[in-house]
Design an enzyme around this catalytic site. Sequence first.
Site, PDB file in Angstrom:
ATOM      1  N   TRP A   1      -3.972   9.567  -0.315  1.00 40.85           N
ATOM      2  CA  TRP A   1      -3.134  10.565   0.376  1.00 40.85           C
ATOM      3  C   TRP A   1      -2.700  11.639  -0.622  1.00 40.85           C
ATOM      4  O   TRP A   1      -2.780  12.837  -0.344  1.00 40.85           O
ATOM      5  CB  TRP A   1      -1.920   9.850   0.967  1.00 40.85           C
ATOM      6  CG  TRP A   1      -0.972  10.723   1.726  1.00 40.85           C
ATOM      7  CD1 TRP A   1      -1.010  11.009   3.067  1.00 40.85           C
ATOM      8  CD2 TRP A   1       0.176  11.418   1.196  1.00 40.85           C
ATOM      9  NE1 TRP A   1       0.039  11.841   3.400  1.00 40.85           N
ATOM     10  CE2 TRP A   1       0.781  12.103   2.269  1.00 40.85           C
ATOM     11  CE3 TRP A   1       0.750  11.515  -0.072  1.00 40.85           C
ATOM     12  CZ2 TRP A   1       1.929  12.876   2.114  1.00 40.85           C
ATOM     13  CZ3 TRP A   1       1.879  12.298  -0.238  1.00 40.85           C
ATOM     14  CH2 TRP A   1       2.460  12.962   0.857  1.00 40.85           C
TER      15      TRP A   1
ATOM     16  N   HIS B   1       3.050   7.322  -3.744  1.00 44.30           N
ATOM     17  CA  HIS B   1       3.895   6.126  -3.578  1.00 44.30           C
ATOM     18  C   HIS B   1       5.278   6.508  -3.039  1.00 44.30           C
ATOM     19  O   HIS B   1       5.879   5.758  -2.267  1.00 44.30           O
ATOM     20  CB  HIS B   1       4.015   5.367  -4.896  1.00 44.30           C
ATOM     21  CG  HIS B   1       2.702   4.799  -5.365  1.00 44.30           C
ATOM     22  ND1 HIS B   1       1.855   4.113  -4.528  1.00 44.30           N
ATOM     23  CD2 HIS B   1       2.086   4.827  -6.575  1.00 44.30           C
ATOM     24  CE1 HIS B   1       0.770   3.740  -5.208  1.00 44.30           C
ATOM     25  NE2 HIS B   1       0.886   4.163  -6.444  1.00 44.30           N
TER      26      HIS B   1
ATOM     27  N   LEU C   1      -8.984  -8.654   3.169  1.00 41.82           N
ATOM     28  CA  LEU C   1      -7.662  -9.287   3.100  1.00 41.82           C
ATOM     29  C   LEU C   1      -7.050  -9.210   1.701  1.00 41.82           C
ATOM     30  O   LEU C   1      -5.844  -9.387   1.545  1.00 41.82           O
ATOM     31  CB  LEU C   1      -7.743 -10.748   3.551  1.00 41.82           C
ATOM     32  CG  LEU C   1      -7.932 -10.953   5.059  1.00 41.82           C
ATOM     33  CD1 LEU C   1      -7.980 -12.432   5.389  1.00 41.82           C
ATOM     34  CD2 LEU C   1      -6.819 -10.280   5.851  1.00 41.82           C
TER      35      LEU C   1
ATOM     36  N   GLY D   1      -2.597   6.480  -2.913  1.00 38.77           N
ATOM     37  CA  GLY D   1      -3.287   7.259  -3.944  1.00 38.77           C
ATOM     38  C   GLY D   1      -4.185   8.305  -3.311  1.00 38.77           C
ATOM     39  O   GLY D   1      -4.203   9.476  -3.732  1.00 38.77           O
TER      40      GLY D   1
ATOM     41  N   ASP E   1      -1.993   0.560   2.465  1.00 39.71           N
ATOM     42  CA  ASP E   1      -3.025   1.050   1.560  1.00 39.71           C
ATOM     43  C   ASP E   1      -3.246   2.546   1.755  1.00 39.71           C
ATOM     44  O   ASP E   1      -3.100   3.050   2.871  1.00 39.71           O
ATOM     45  CB  ASP E   1      -4.321   0.258   1.837  1.00 39.71           C
ATOM     46  CG  ASP E   1      -5.287   0.318   0.671  1.00 39.71           C
ATOM     47  OD1 ASP E   1      -4.949   0.917  -0.366  1.00 39.71           O
ATOM     48  OD2 ASP E   1      -6.392  -0.237   0.809  1.00 39.71           O
ATOM     49  N   GLY E   2      -3.586   3.221   0.684  1.00 40.73           N
ATOM     50  CA  GLY E   2      -3.991   4.629   0.793  1.00 40.73           C
ATOM     51  C   GLY E   2      -3.014   5.639   0.221  1.00 40.73           C
ATOM     52  O   GLY E   2      -3.201   6.841   0.398  1.00 40.73           O
TER      53      GLY E   2
ATOM     54  N   LEU F   1      16.246  -8.833  11.819  1.00 44.94           N
ATOM     55  CA  LEU F   1      14.884  -8.654  11.306  1.00 44.94           C
ATOM     56  C   LEU F   1      14.887  -9.093   9.847  1.00 44.94           C
ATOM     57  O   LEU F   1      15.816  -8.770   9.107  1.00 44.94           O
ATOM     58  CB  LEU F   1      14.494  -7.161  11.401  1.00 44.94           C
ATOM     59  CG  LEU F   1      13.238  -6.718  10.655  1.00 44.94           C
ATOM     60  CD1 LEU F   1      11.987  -7.317  11.291  1.00 44.94           C
ATOM     61  CD2 LEU F   1      13.114  -5.187  10.658  1.00 44.94           C
TER      62      LEU F   1
HETATM   63  C1  FPP Z   1      -1.161   1.246  -1.855  1.00 45.39           C
HETATM   64  O1  FPP Z   1      -1.798   2.451  -2.097  1.00 45.39           O
HETATM   65  C2  FPP Z   1       0.197   1.263  -2.376  1.00 45.39           C
HETATM   66  C3  FPP Z   1       0.891   0.191  -2.788  1.00 45.39           C
HETATM   67  C4  FPP Z   1       0.301  -1.147  -2.732  1.00 45.39           C
HETATM   68  C5  FPP Z   1       2.257   0.343  -3.313  1.00 45.39           C
HETATM   69  C6  FPP Z   1       3.348   0.312  -2.261  1.00 45.39           C
HETATM   70  C7  FPP Z   1       4.633   0.353  -2.960  1.00 45.39           C
HETATM   71  C8  FPP Z   1       5.572   1.297  -2.812  1.00 45.39           C
HETATM   72  C9  FPP Z   1       5.476   2.411  -1.828  1.00 45.39           C
HETATM   73  C10 FPP Z   1       6.764   1.256  -3.733  1.00 45.39           C
HETATM   74  C11 FPP Z   1       8.029   1.051  -3.041  1.00 45.39           C
HETATM   75  C12 FPP Z   1       8.216  -0.378  -2.788  1.00 45.39           C
HETATM   76  C13 FPP Z   1       9.197  -0.867  -2.014  1.00 45.39           C
HETATM   77  C14 FPP Z   1       9.220  -2.315  -1.719  1.00 45.39           C
HETATM   78  C15 FPP Z   1      10.234  -0.007  -1.424  1.00 45.39           C
HETATM   79  P1  FPP Z   1      -2.885   2.578  -3.265  1.00 45.39           P
HETATM   80  O2  FPP Z   1      -2.222   2.996  -4.505  1.00 45.39           O
HETATM   81  O3  FPP Z   1      -3.670   1.305  -3.338  1.00 45.39           O
HETATM   82  O4  FPP Z   1      -3.748   3.743  -2.673  1.00 45.39           O
HETATM   83  P2  FPP Z   1      -5.292   4.050  -2.934  1.00 45.39           P
HETATM   84  O5  FPP Z   1      -6.067   2.847  -2.468  1.00 45.39           O
HETATM   85  O6  FPP Z   1      -5.526   5.252  -2.059  1.00 45.39           O
HETATM   86  O7  FPP Z   1      -5.443   4.344  -4.374  1.00 45.39           O
END
Ligand code: FPP
Length: 243
Positions: free
Chosen positions: A32, A44, A198, A30, A27-28, A138
């Site tokens: 960041w 992302h 969760l 966005g 999480d985080g 793994l």
């Molecule tokens: C959470 O931050 C980000 C996600 C749930 C997306 C993760 C996915 C990737 C990095 C894409 C690549 C995927 C793979 C499997 C290689 P958020 O957007 O919720 O952040 P915020 O809460 O700060 O807005």
Amino acid sequence: MQKADAEKLLAQARQGHIPQHVAVIMDGNGRWAAGKGLSRIKGHQAGAESIRRIITAARKLGLRYLTLYAFSTENWKRPQAEVSGLFRLMSKFLKKETADMLKNDIRLMTIGDLSRIPEGPRASLEESIRRTAECRSLTVLVALNYGARQEIAAACEKLLRSGLKDAPLQPEDIEKHLDTAGVPDPELMIRTSGEQRLSNFLLWQLSYAELYFTETLWPDFGDAHLYEAVMEFQKRERRFGGL
Ligand code: FPP
């Protein structure tokens, strides 16, 4: 954190019990990006780099399973451009990393309902899953279009359709039909970015897991952070309801 410090933490962590399975709510991304004046998709992109680093760290540590919450059933509510950007990023990641996964004996699996994932990214996923199917050091489980309540409901539906006769129903009957069937439950769940929820992630499988929350945003989460989380886990006493 310096490389030498991370190596020291790794050696320390390896002296204690290494959890077989660690699950992560990444999480985080966005926040960041916003903190740096960048677009969310840049966040992302940095998050995908973290995924790469954490898979390498998990392998060095000797984890057997690593589950990453990449896209929830609720994430479809995000703007269309962000959703398609995320799937594009995932396809790119798979194209780039599958050869390395094979070389390092890392198997890719998914949990969640892939039927709604756009065809292109789904094909990349299926190809990587097929190519790494024999790898065993793994296993990385990527949760995609995943929701724990949906998973449990689907498991119950499969049970009903199989013509359930042996009442009373046992937890194992449900377990056998979860997406994670055959995978040991996570012993440790990490969530980054300060949120302590969760969010419909592995509600069944996390019943006895230790929960670890950190303020660190996912793109800043590196190998040393994983080793620190495992060392914190090692300090906790796990009694599973006993004394
Ligand atoms: C959470 O931050 C980000 C996600 C749930 C997306 C993760 C996915 C990737 C990095 C894409 C690549 C995927 C793979 C499997 C290689 P958020 O957007 O919720 O952040 P915020 O809460 O700060 O807005």
